[in-house]
Design an enzyme around this catalytic site. Structure first.
Site, short mmCIF file in Angstrom:
data_model
loop_
_atom_site.label_atom_id
_atom_site.label_comp_id
_atom_site.label_asym_id
_atom_site.label_seq_id
_atom_site.Cartn_x
_atom_site.Cartn_y
_atom_site.Cartn_z
N ASP A 1 0.84 -1.20 0.00
CA ASP A 1 0.00 0.00 0.00
C ASP A 1 0.88 1.26 0.00
O ASP A 1 0.38 2.37 -0.12
CB ASP A 1 -1.01 -0.01 1.16
CG ASP A 1 -0.36 -0.11 2.53
OD1 ASP A 1 0.89 -0.16 2.60
OD2 ASP A 1 -1.10 -0.15 3.53
N SER A 2 2.21 1.06 0.06
CA SER A 2 3.13 2.17 -0.15
C SER A 2 2.95 2.76 -1.54
O SER A 2 3.42 3.88 -1.81
CB SER A 2 4.59 1.71 0.04
OG SER A 2 4.85 0.55 -0.74
N ASP B 1 -0.90 -6.23 -0.45
CA ASP B 1 -1.31 -5.62 0.81
C ASP B 1 -2.81 -5.47 0.89
O ASP B 1 -3.45 -4.97 -0.06
CB ASP B 1 -0.69 -4.22 0.93
CG ASP B 1 0.44 -4.17 1.93
OD1 ASP B 1 0.57 -5.09 2.76
OD2 ASP B 1 1.20 -3.17 1.89
N LYS C 1 -1.08 -9.57 2.74
CA LYS C 1 -0.41 -9.11 3.95
C LYS C 1 -1.33 -8.13 4.66
O LYS C 1 -2.00 -7.32 4.02
CB LYS C 1 0.92 -8.41 3.61
CG LYS C 1 1.61 -7.79 4.82
CD LYS C 1 3.04 -7.38 4.52
CE LYS C 1 3.21 -6.05 3.85
NZ LYS C 1 2.66 -4.89 4.59
N GLU D 1 -1.66 -5.67 8.54
CA GLU D 1 -0.92 -5.07 9.65
C GLU D 1 -1.63 -5.31 10.98
O GLU D 1 -2.86 -5.27 11.05
CB GLU D 1 -0.77 -3.56 9.43
CG GLU D 1 0.01 -3.21 8.19
CD GLU D 1 0.18 -1.70 7.99
OE1 GLU D 1 -0.25 -0.92 8.87
OE2 GLU D 1 0.74 -1.31 6.96
N GLU E 1 8.72 -4.05 10.98
CA GLU E 1 9.19 -2.74 10.49
C GLU E 1 9.51 -1.78 11.64
O GLU E 1 8.77 -1.69 12.62
CB GLU E 1 8.08 -2.12 9.61
CG GLU E 1 8.43 -0.73 9.10
CD GLU E 1 7.49 -0.22 8.01
OE1 GLU E 1 6.55 -0.97 7.61
OE2 GLU E 1 7.70 0.91 7.55
#
Ligand code: KIV
Length: 294
Positions: free
Chosen positions: A58-59, A97, A126, A128, A195
């Protein structure tokens, strides 16, 4: 040497989830290499470079779409970029993501969103967060979709964290990270991104679980590393986090190349005769264009 070892030109077997799951450095495996990519050319470059995993992160929101954080992108945005990466049919495992709010509302919603990314071409998703994500992880895994976790500095929590800040710096926070990693591994995550944490904490987390820990800003004592494509290549030159190592300066090289093109257009140096199409002498003559055919 491990079965997913990078060998860009010889081994074309796709990298699988079970192969990644078995890659613990303490068991003698080579560290995993993951890089982000958001389109087909990026995927082909990552593939030819021999990485193990491509993260459609999502970056993309920040490095491609111009947003200030990752909260602005949707499942449809991620599916669009995942499909572009998948069309390059890269050998590395494609990780997509799950964006913010795509796994926070209900397990049904979460599984449907994960399925959208799998149908777009990802091999796994993925998400978070720590222990509170366990029900969502279990539901996705139950739908036969492999899940990668993401702990530590989780950019989707930017407002809750009060900014992009290193996590796990105090004893209690470090112990919470270890507990979160154990909970995620137990819930079925086949790997975990860690991270923005001190190296010592990353080492503790890596020792605590039997799935690979892929670090970013987490030091060397982990089972692999991930970096953002635009950071590695120096395409993004506005922010330089401490953990980024730039292996090229493509922003400067690109500005120079486009400026040279602009200069050539303005001076008439581009295009040259060899870069233009031409009529046969016969047709040119018929059209009265004497001496102007190629
Ligand atoms: O979206 C992303 O690029 C990521 C990496 C920073 C791990 O999640």
């Amino acid at each position: 040497m491990s079965s997913t070892s990078s060998s860009p030109s010889t081994d074309r077997r796709p990298v699988t989830v079970p192969a990644v799951r078995s890659r613990k450095v303490r068991d003698g495996a080579e560290p995993l290499v993951m890089v982000t990519a958001y389109d087909a050319p990026g995927a082909r470059i990552a593939d030819e470079a021999g990485v193990d995993l491509i993260l459609v992160g999502d970056s993309v929101a920040m490095v491609v779409l111009g947003y200030d954080d990752t909260l602005q992108v949707t499942v449809d945005d991620l599916a669009h970029h995942t499909a572009a990466v998948a069309r390059a049919t890269p050998r590395p495992l494609i990780v997509a993501d799950l964006p913010w709010m795509s796994y926070h509302v209900s397990t049904e919603d979460t599984v449907r969103n994960a399925a959208t990314l799998i149908r777009a071409g990802a091999g796994c998703v993925k998400l978070e967060g720590g222990r509170k994500r366990v029900p969502m992880i279990e539901a996705i895994v139950d739908a036969e979709i492999p899940v990668m976790g993401h702990l530590g500095l989780t950019p989707q929590s930017i407002h809750a964290m009060g900014g992009f800040k290193v996590q796990g710096k105090e004893t209690d926070a470090a112990m919470q990270l270890v507990a979160d990693a154990k909970a995620l591994a137990h819930a079925g995550c086949f790997a975990i991104v860690l991270e923005g944490v001190p190296s010592e904490v990353a080492s503790l987390v890596t020792a605590a679980v039997d799935v690979p820990i892929i670090g970013i800003g987490a030091g060397p004592d982990v089972d692999g590393q991930v970096l953002v494509y635009h950071d590695v290549l120096g395409i993004e030159d506005r922010i330089a986090p401490k953990f980024v190592r730039r292996y090229a300066d493509l922003k400067a090289a690109s500005v120079q190349a486009i400026a040279a093109y602009a200069d050539d257009v303005r001076t008439g140096a581009f295009p040259a005769a060899a870069e233009s199409y031409h009529l046969s002498a016969e047709v040119a003559e018929t059209l009265g264009l004497y001496g102007r055919a190629g």
